[in-house]
Scaffold this active site. Structure first.
Site, PDB file in Angstrom:
ATOM      1  N   ASP A 396      14.193   5.300   2.750  1.00 28.82           N
ATOM      2  CA  ASP A 396      14.554   4.931   1.285  1.00 28.82           C
ATOM      3  C   ASP A 396      14.020   3.793   0.915  1.00 28.82           C
ATOM      4  O   ASP A 396      13.564   2.867   1.669  1.00 28.82           O
ATOM      5  CB  ASP A 396      16.074   5.181   1.077  1.00 28.82           C
ATOM      6  CG  ASP A 396      16.511   6.500   1.220  1.00 28.82           C
ATOM      7  OD1 ASP A 396      15.838   7.332   1.209  1.00 28.82           O
ATOM      8  OD2 ASP A 396      17.841   6.460   1.422  1.00 28.82           O
ATOM      9  N   MET A 397      13.606   3.644  -0.421  1.00 29.21           N
ATOM     10  CA  MET A 397      12.961   2.339  -0.825  1.00 29.21           C
ATOM     11  C   MET A 397      13.844   1.028  -0.328  1.00 29.21           C
ATOM     12  O   MET A 397      13.341   0.133  -0.181  1.00 29.21           O
ATOM     13  CB  MET A 397      12.832   2.260  -2.441  1.00 29.21           C
ATOM     14  CG  MET A 397      12.447   1.053  -3.056  1.00 29.21           C
ATOM     15  SD  MET A 397      12.267   1.223  -4.655  1.00 29.21           S
ATOM     16  CE  MET A 397      13.893   0.846  -5.246  1.00 29.21           C
TER      17      MET A 397
END
Length: 548
Positions: A396-397
């Site tokens: 995930d970012m």
């Protein structure tokens, strides 16, 4: 609290608080101080009010269905320059659209003399006629007769087929063991059995046709009423879409039908934000700042924490608010800003075939719709001669930690196969915003995307994909817990939802801006990865500590 209109004056002295320079970006924000004060005053009202009864799930002794609710506040300025605020709730509250102190719905289809109520009478009449026909004794008897006829026909025809089969076998034995047998008689028996089967089939086809016609005489009437009801319902829906029309600062009206090209999602326009802005524009009130918070028990599928602020949903609200906020200066849209600017990718391991990088938090793994800077683009520039997709798996970012890169398509294929077969072992470290009851366990909550609020994920046992996580407590601190996660599957936001959801640990990760409370960063880090080197076949374990 008394007010002659839905414009409510601040109870607290706000004279020293500066106004925001721009209006709240509704899909990702830190609530302005004025919004926080307005929200607290609304929350105080909800805790002390006696105007309505609604079971938010906060009082264990209260009866009725538990329904948590999203509330919104809009700080506004009237034509005299006075500051105040508006309140709204999403959907209905205590089975009503209207309550004192709250702005009304944009269009109240429950109003006594509304066209919806009139059309509803017609639709209910169709329902009664259909129900009457479907429960009529002659119709039910004809259905029963048809089923019995089908069953009897199938039984007798099958019995005759078995007789033919047995007779055929018997005659074959006679021909084989008795050369002097009467062949003509045997053939005659075979023909008679076949003729009987044809006659039986014709008879039962005739019986079935008669029974089917009896059922169809009713079905045709019922289906005709259902089709008429369907058309009426569709016409009513289009009327509703036209009536649900939203204002902007120029007092331009745009209906749900126009905004969603004739196909709005269920409940569109009933959220707090559109109600607040519509009322403000309708009454010449200038929007200053806005915030929405959840009140009550969390829904079964979503992650909603009591009293916590949340952004407007993207599926239902974004198209509407895009029209309503036309030409209003908004705070910066963080989704258009590059979160990786100025951040470096650290090489933790590298050889001729692969590499392992330590990805910083707030750094895309692959290019997004608006931001191209990512691990992929950086690595592509770093290894211009590499073949294949490069990125073997994603983080995930907002998650920091180890990400595996393949320098050739062959190596990529091998490593991906290890992931698919779950031979790769990963360990994450996270700091939880609270204290889970147990010290270890397995979380098994299937996940799917929230279609009305992407990219958020929800727990869904009907359509969700399996998602399992092993976990163990490492250290308990003052109202915080350091924890290890061992994901078995790799679903989007899996660890974040498993931590925050009330059926999971019910303890969000510190800094989780989607499922918890925003902080300086998401305290989730992929700290260890173990895999088999595609070329040397050596088992590699790469580890890098978190910076929190």
């Amino acid at each position: 609290m008394k007010s002659t209109s839905n414009f409510i004056a601040f109870q607290q002295n706000i004279s020293g608080i500066p106004l925001p320079e721009k209006f709240t970006f509704p899909f990702y924000y830190e609530p302005h101080e004025l919004s926080v004060i307005a929200a607290k005053e609304l929350q105080h009202y909800l805790e002390t009010q006696t105007d309505f009864e609604h079971n938010f799930g906060l009082d264990t002794e209260q009866d009725g269905l538990v329904i948590g609710k999203m509330f919104g506040v809009l700080v506004v300025q009237n034509s005299e320059g006075e500051l105040g605020y508006l309140w709204a709730f999403s959907g209905k509250l205590a089975d009503r659209n209207h309550h004192t102190l709250f702005v009304p719905t944009v269009f109240d289809m429950l109003e006594e003399n509304s066209f919806f109520k009139q059309e509803e009478v017609i639709l209910n009449d169709y329902n009664k006629k259909i129900e009457k026909l479907e429960n009529e004794a002659l119709y039910l008897n004809s259905i029963q007769l048809l089923e019995e006829t089908k069953s009897q026909a199938e039984k007798e025809i099958q019995e005759q087929k078995e007789k033919i089969k047995i007779g055929k076998k018997r005659r074959a034995e006679i021909r084989k063991n008795n050369p002097e047998a009467d062949v003509e008689q045997l053939n005659k028996e075979s023909q008679e059995e076949g003729i009987l089967l044809k006659k039986m089939t014709l008879y039962w086809n005739h019986q079935l046709k008669a029974a089917t016609q009896s059922v169809e005489s009713f079905s045709i009437k019922i289906n005709q009423l259902k089709e008429e009801r369907k058309q009426k319902s569709a016409q009513l829906q289009q009327q509703l879409f036209a009536k649900y029309a939203f204002l902007n600062r120029y007092r331009e009206l745009k209906s749900l039908g126009e905004i969603f090209d004739g196909n709005p999602p269920a409940g569109a326009g009933e959220c707090a934000a559109p109600k607040l802005l519509h009322y403000a524009f309708q009454n010449e009130l200038k929007p200053i700042a806005m915030a929405e918070f959840w009140w009550g028990q969390s829904p079964k599928s979503e992650v909603r924490k009591h009293g916590q602020f949340y952004p407007a949903c993207t599926g239902k609200c974004e198209p509407i608010l895009t029209h309503m906020l036309k030409d209003i200066p908004l705070e910066d849209n963080p989704f258009q800003m590059n979160p990786a600017e100025g951040k470096m990718l650290e090489v933790v391991y590298e050889d001729a075939y692969l590499a392992v990088f330590n990805k910083p938090a707030e750094f895309l793994s692959v290019p997004g719709k608006q931001i191209t800077d990512s691990v992929y683009t950086r690595v592509k520039n770093l290894y211009p001669n590499a073949t294949g997709p490069l990125i073997v798996h994603r983080l995930d970012m907002s998650t920091s930690g180890l990400i595996l890169i393949a320098k050739s398509s062959e190596v990529h294929k091998n490593l991906q196969s290890q992931f698919i077969k779950r031979k790769v072992k990963k360990r994450y470290v996270a700091l939880l915003d609270g204290l889970p009851k147990e010290n270890s366990g397995t979380l098994d909550l299937p996940l799917r995307v929230d279609l009305d609020n992407r990219p958020n994920q929800i727990v869904c046992y009907e359509h969700g994909k399996p998602a399992q996580t092993l976990w163990e407590v490492i250290e308990r601190r003052e109202n915080q817990t350091l924890i290890h996660f061992y994901p078995i599957t790799g679903r989007t936001h899996q660890l974040r939802v498993h931590a925050a959801h009330h059926l999971g640990l019910n303890t969000p990760i510190v800094g989780d801006d989607l499922y918890g409370t925003k902080a300086n960063r998401l305290h989730l880090h992929a700290e260890s990865i173990t895999f088999s080197h595609p070329i040397s076949k050596e088992t590699l374990t790469i580890t890098v500590a978190a910076d929190f």
